[in-house]
Design an enzyme around this catalytic site. Sequence first.
Site, PDB file in Angstrom:
ATOM      1  N   GLY A 230       0.816  -1.201   0.000  1.00 14.53           N
ATOM      2  CA  GLY A 230       0.000   0.000   0.000  1.00 14.53           C
ATOM      3  C   GLY A 230       0.848   1.248   0.000  1.00 14.53           C
ATOM      4  O   GLY A 230       2.070   1.191   0.187  1.00 14.53           O
ATOM      5  N   PRO A 231       0.227   2.414  -0.191  1.00 12.16           N
ATOM      6  CA  PRO A 231       0.967   3.683  -0.214  1.00 12.16           C
ATOM      7  C   PRO A 231       1.608   3.968   1.138  1.00 12.16           C
ATOM      8  O   PRO A 231       1.237   3.379   2.154  1.00 12.16           O
ATOM      9  CB  PRO A 231      -0.120   4.722  -0.548  1.00 12.16           C
ATOM     10  N   PRO A 232       2.579   4.875   1.171  1.00 10.63           N
ATOM     11  CA  PRO A 232       3.211   5.233   2.458  1.00 10.63           C
ATOM     12  C   PRO A 232       2.210   5.845   3.420  1.00 10.63           C
ATOM     13  O   PRO A 232       1.333   6.615   3.031  1.00 10.63           O
ATOM     14  CB  PRO A 232       4.284   6.251   2.050  1.00 10.63           C
ATOM     15  N   GLY A 233       2.349   5.503   4.692  1.00  8.74           N
ATOM     16  CA  GLY A 233       1.535   6.117   5.734  1.00  8.74           C
ATOM     17  C   GLY A 233       0.174   5.511   5.940  1.00  8.74           C
ATOM     18  O   GLY A 233      -0.629   6.050   6.709  1.00  8.74           O
ATOM     19  N   GLY A 235      -0.519   2.544   7.258  1.00  6.98           N
ATOM     20  CA  GLY A 235      -0.637   1.730   8.476  1.00  6.98           C
ATOM     21  C   GLY A 235      -0.074   0.334   8.374  1.00  6.98           C
ATOM     22  O   GLY A 235      -0.444  -0.524   9.175  1.00  6.98           O
ATOM     23  N   HIS A 453      -8.714  35.106 -11.062  1.00  6.08           N
ATOM     24  CA  HIS A 453      -8.321  33.724 -11.362  1.00  6.08           C
ATOM     25  C   HIS A 453      -9.020  32.757 -10.402  1.00  6.08           C
ATOM     26  O   HIS A 453      -9.637  31.773 -10.830  1.00  6.08           O
ATOM     27  CB  HIS A 453      -6.792  33.590 -11.243  1.00  6.08           C
ATOM     28  N   GLU A 454      -8.928  33.039  -9.102  1.00  2.38           N
ATOM     29  CA  GLU A 454      -9.554  32.149  -8.116  1.00  2.38           C
ATOM     30  C   GLU A 454     -11.081  32.221  -8.192  1.00  2.38           C
ATOM     31  O   GLU A 454     -11.765  31.213  -7.971  1.00  2.38           O
ATOM     32  CB  GLU A 454      -9.077  32.516  -6.705  1.00  2.38           C
ATOM     33  N   HIS A 457     -12.236  29.807 -10.884  1.00  2.00           N
ATOM     34  CA  HIS A 457     -12.309  28.419 -10.397  1.00  2.00           C
ATOM     35  C   HIS A 457     -13.577  28.205  -9.567  1.00  2.00           C
ATOM     36  O   HIS A 457     -14.298  27.211  -9.752  1.00  2.00           O
ATOM     37  CB  HIS A 457     -11.085  28.110  -9.518  1.00  2.00           C
TER      38      HIS A 457
END
Length: 650
Positions: A230-233, A235, A453-454, A457
């Site tokens: 699994g991905p890092p972190g 468990g 710009h924001e 979004h």
Amino acid sequence: MINKKVKSKNNFFWIYIIILTIFLCIFLFKYSFSNPIKIDQDTFFNILIKGKIQKIIVKHKEIVHVYLNKEFLPPYHYKNFLKNHRKFLNPSLQYEFEIGDLQFFQKKFEDYKRKYKLNTLIDFKNQQDYTITKFFFDYGIFLLLLIIFWIFIFRKIGSSGSGPGGQIFNIGKSRAKLFNENDNVKITFKNVAGLEGAKEEVQEIVEFLKSPKKYTKLGGTIPKGALLMGPPGTGKTLLAKAVAGEAQVPFFSLSGSDFVEMFVGVGASRVRDLFEKAKEKSPCIIFIDEIDAIGRARGKNNIAGSNDERENTLNQLLTEMDGFGTQTNVIVLAATNRSDILDKALLRPGRFDRTILVETPELNERKEIFKVHLKKLVLSKTVDIDFLARQTPGFSGADIANICNESALIAARKNRSKIQHQDFLDAIDRIIGGLEKKNKIIKPHEKKRIAYHEAGHAAISWLLEYASPLVKVTIVPRGKSLGSAWYLPEERQLTTPEQMKDEICALLAGRGAEEIIFNNVSTGALNDLERVTKQVQSMVVIFGLNEKVGNISYYDSTGQNEYSFSKPYSEKTAQTIDEEIFKIITEQYNRAKYLLNKNKDKLSMLANELLEKEVIFREDLKKIFGDRPFSDNENGIDNVLKIVNNNYLS
């Protein structure tokens, strides 16, 4: 106790240094001043006729040592001694010179004695005249220095080995740490929240060893290994710690890098020693963290004829896990986040019978993880765990633990007695976006561009059905970004082309707003363009969501083409892929501009609100745009694209 031990080791260190320094000084002192002054024959005979020479010794028929009478020796002051390099052990030995023909020299010497009536003696020595004392001063000091040096090196190397008093000869021994029922391991399965499927399989492994007859009475066999991937972190190591806390059997824990050493054969020797110890403690569990350090696929980037120590270690591990004479109750538990590079022989049944996938937690699992980490925190009643779980999609267990710790630090920085809900939100913002930079100087016209710009979004994410709902928007610089927006994405197991296109359109809306208001664009959309390009590439090349390219995926899940420089498709297909990627991005960019032009007044109101408050929330957006209109199909993809194509692509 610790201080005494450290002090004792330091004392031994200084004793070694002092002894080495003394012997080194003696060695240099002796060899620096042991050689007499070299002269020629003419100088010798000039000294001889003055009656200063007591005797001469001819060694090996070629070297003459000259000894002076005591009354002619210089005074033994240390300055004269250092200046003239006098003999240390025999002060009367002052000079030496070489001769050619011994008979000619001897005849000349006798002639001078008779002529000047001298009593100078001559002696001949053709054999080595070493005594035990002389041998010691010539070679013994060097040998003692060498022995003391190696003792010092052995102790230093041995001190880094496993166990007190370890020596260099234990370098091939295993460095695994043993846990048993007598050790107070505080982490149990109660401390592992969320990973229900993985926890169930790991719990079953512990049950295999506690009551094997329950599983073997029907003819089954106990699994030999389980691999946590699994991905890092997420468990993986925490699950292993819980196994160590729950298991009533010995538990050996070590890392894959513990097998790696610069000496040839050490890794394989440590593997053998580990399994020998495990067999003695059987039934037991061996946990190897980061097994990819020794489990990489063999044969890649290997020089022909070279000795690969990592491959030797892996071969020994394969043999120990499933070879002759391995019928023991030893289960190997391993963890890695690079399962794609592991050797196939390591992953086959019989070695790792079970592959346990430990993924990032879902919504309900994140709630449980938050509850575990919030137990030790002093919380106010305003903290909403459900909202925090929804606000952290894709976060791992380690990320959630970091959020809880960061919120406590933020609350302490503000001198609060309890951690409030806003502290958690600030912690999430800090981890995702970076540190807030309120003192960063931004020019007014740049700040206005950032606000539009924001706002672009935020507006498009509000108007599109499948775009992620907005939580807040800010134009305060944070990390590397000059402005940012936070969304509450919907958790999906599957994603359709329409959903992906809505997300792409929202990402391109920032640049679209700049073009509409300022009639030009800036470099502020770099991150947006990068994300858009990758997402559209995945639609066309990986997921087969493009009609022209077809239901084809060029994704290689095995990782075999990771280092390949050739594309798995032709140049014609590559051109088609490029055209389709450009077409999708252009359509969604024009779609964003169409919707922003249609709501230009509201876009300006939102941007002005941002310029005034710097931070706006979902409620502010709702006041300007009203309820989200995606129930009306006016802004649906098909209708909007038809209008976009007529207005922009014609």
